[in-house]
Design an enzyme around this catalytic site. Structure first.
Site, PDB file in Angstrom:
ATOM      1  N   GLY A  13     -11.353  -1.864 -59.308  1.00  0.00           N
ATOM      2  CA  GLY A  13     -11.470  -2.795 -60.425  1.00  0.00           C
ATOM      3  C   GLY A  13     -12.585  -3.777 -60.118  1.00  0.00           C
ATOM      4  O   GLY A  13     -13.569  -3.420 -59.483  1.00  0.00           O
ATOM      5  N   CYS A  14     -12.428  -5.009 -60.529  1.00  0.00           N
ATOM      6  CA  CYS A  14     -13.461  -6.020 -60.328  1.00  0.00           C
ATOM      7  C   CYS A  14     -13.835  -6.138 -58.855  1.00  0.00           C
ATOM      8  O   CYS A  14     -12.991  -6.428 -58.009  1.00  0.00           O
ATOM      9  CB  CYS A  14     -12.966  -7.370 -60.828  1.00  0.00           C
ATOM     10  SG  CYS A  14     -14.143  -8.702 -60.535  1.00  0.00           S
ATOM     11  N   PHE A  15     -15.095  -5.942 -58.550  1.00  0.00           N
ATOM     12  CA  PHE A  15     -15.504  -5.984 -57.142  1.00  0.00           C
ATOM     13  C   PHE A  15     -15.395  -7.370 -56.531  1.00  0.00           C
ATOM     14  O   PHE A  15     -15.289  -7.487 -55.313  1.00  0.00           O
ATOM     15  CB  PHE A  15     -16.882  -5.365 -56.894  1.00  0.00           C
ATOM     16  CG  PHE A  15     -18.002  -5.742 -57.820  1.00  0.00           C
ATOM     17  CD1 PHE A  15     -18.139  -7.005 -58.368  1.00  0.00           C
ATOM     18  CD2 PHE A  15     -18.950  -4.790 -58.149  1.00  0.00           C
ATOM     19  CE1 PHE A  15     -19.188  -7.332 -59.205  1.00  0.00           C
ATOM     20  CE2 PHE A  15     -20.019  -5.090 -58.991  1.00  0.00           C
ATOM     21  CZ  PHE A  15     -20.129  -6.365 -59.519  1.00  0.00           C
ATOM     22  N   TRP A  16     -15.394  -8.409 -57.329  1.00  0.00           N
ATOM     23  CA  TRP A  16     -15.223  -9.761 -56.778  1.00  0.00           C
ATOM     24  C   TRP A  16     -13.923  -9.859 -55.983  1.00  0.00           C
ATOM     25  O   TRP A  16     -13.853 -10.519 -54.960  1.00  0.00           O
ATOM     26  CB  TRP A  16     -15.141 -10.802 -57.885  1.00  0.00           C
ATOM     27  CG  TRP A  16     -16.352 -10.988 -58.733  1.00  0.00           C
ATOM     28  CD1 TRP A  16     -17.623 -10.550 -58.499  1.00  0.00           C
ATOM     29  CD2 TRP A  16     -16.391 -11.676 -59.976  1.00  0.00           C
ATOM     30  NE1 TRP A  16     -18.445 -10.922 -59.525  1.00  0.00           N
ATOM     31  CE2 TRP A  16     -17.714 -11.615 -60.445  1.00  0.00           C
ATOM     32  CE3 TRP A  16     -15.428 -12.325 -60.733  1.00  0.00           C
ATOM     33  CZ2 TRP A  16     -18.109 -12.203 -61.645  1.00  0.00           C
ATOM     34  CZ3 TRP A  16     -15.820 -12.907 -61.930  1.00  0.00           C
ATOM     35  CH2 TRP A  16     -17.139 -12.849 -62.375  1.00  0.00           C
ATOM     36  N   CYS A  17     -12.879  -9.194 -56.498  1.00  0.00           N
ATOM     37  CA  CYS A  17     -11.549  -9.289 -55.888  1.00  0.00           C
ATOM     38  C   CYS A  17     -11.369  -8.370 -54.689  1.00  0.00           C
ATOM     39  O   CYS A  17     -10.358  -8.457 -53.996  1.00  0.00           O
ATOM     40  CB  CYS A  17     -10.484  -8.966 -56.928  1.00  0.00           C
ATOM     41  SG  CYS A  17     -10.423 -10.171 -58.270  1.00  0.00           S
TER      42      CYS A  17
END
Length: 176
Positions: A13-17
């Site tokens: 999913g979101c790579f930030w996380c």
């Protein structure tokens, strides 16, 4: 990449996380946010988010296998995602937010398949694990503002992680 290092690539999913949890592991040398899995060369964030490139948001981890096993990386990966969701992750929906393990050699493929099987049998989920295990493709580094986002925009990142549902999901299933 030095000879005594290896690569691991995960889409969650979101790579930030996905950066922070791996960053805490001893033996991780670097983590790059980027895009992989598709056929378009040098995609931009906007192109990937359009869900027309075949790419997913991913992290590529350079690690020292003498200090950190691939199994430990897999364990960390599984505990950051909902592996039963085939349409994205948490509030992020669509192709670019799907999960995947991208293996770099046969050993990684076998270890990933074994860990997926084990999670399916013994894990806390009632639904089948749908995260695919795929051969690594070209990895494209995301724009600079995405690198270390969890540090650069800490407050926004923490609000996003909680608001997306990821944090609550991890606590519910893993108690972390």
């Amino acid at each position: 990449m030095a000879e005594q290092t290896k690569l691991a690539t995960f889409a969650g999913g979101c790579f930030w996380c996905m950066v922070g949890p791996f960053e805490e592991l001893e033996g991780v040398l670097s983590i790059t946010s980027g895009y992989t899995g598709g056929d378009i060369q040098n995609p931009t964030y906007e192109e990937v988010c359009s869900n027309t490139t075949g790419h997913v948001e991913a992290v590529q981890i350079e690690y020292n296998p003498a200090q950190l096993s691939y199994q430990e990386l897999l364990k960390t990966f599984w505990r950051q995602i909902d592996p039963t969701d085939k349409e994205g992750q948490f509030n992020d929906r669509g192709e670019s937010y799907k999960t995947a393990i991208f293996y770099h050699d046969e050993s990684q493929k076998e270890e990933a398949e074994k860990s997926k099987e084990q999670l399916d049998k013994e894990g806390p989920f009632n639904e089948p694990i749908v995260t695919p295990i795929l051969p690594a493709k070209t990895f494209y580094r995301a724009e600079e503002y995405h690198q270390d986002y969890h540090k650069k925009k800490r407050f926004h990142y923490l609000m996003y992680r909680k608001g997306s549902g990821r944090e609550g999901f991890i606590k519910e299933y893993w108690g972390e």
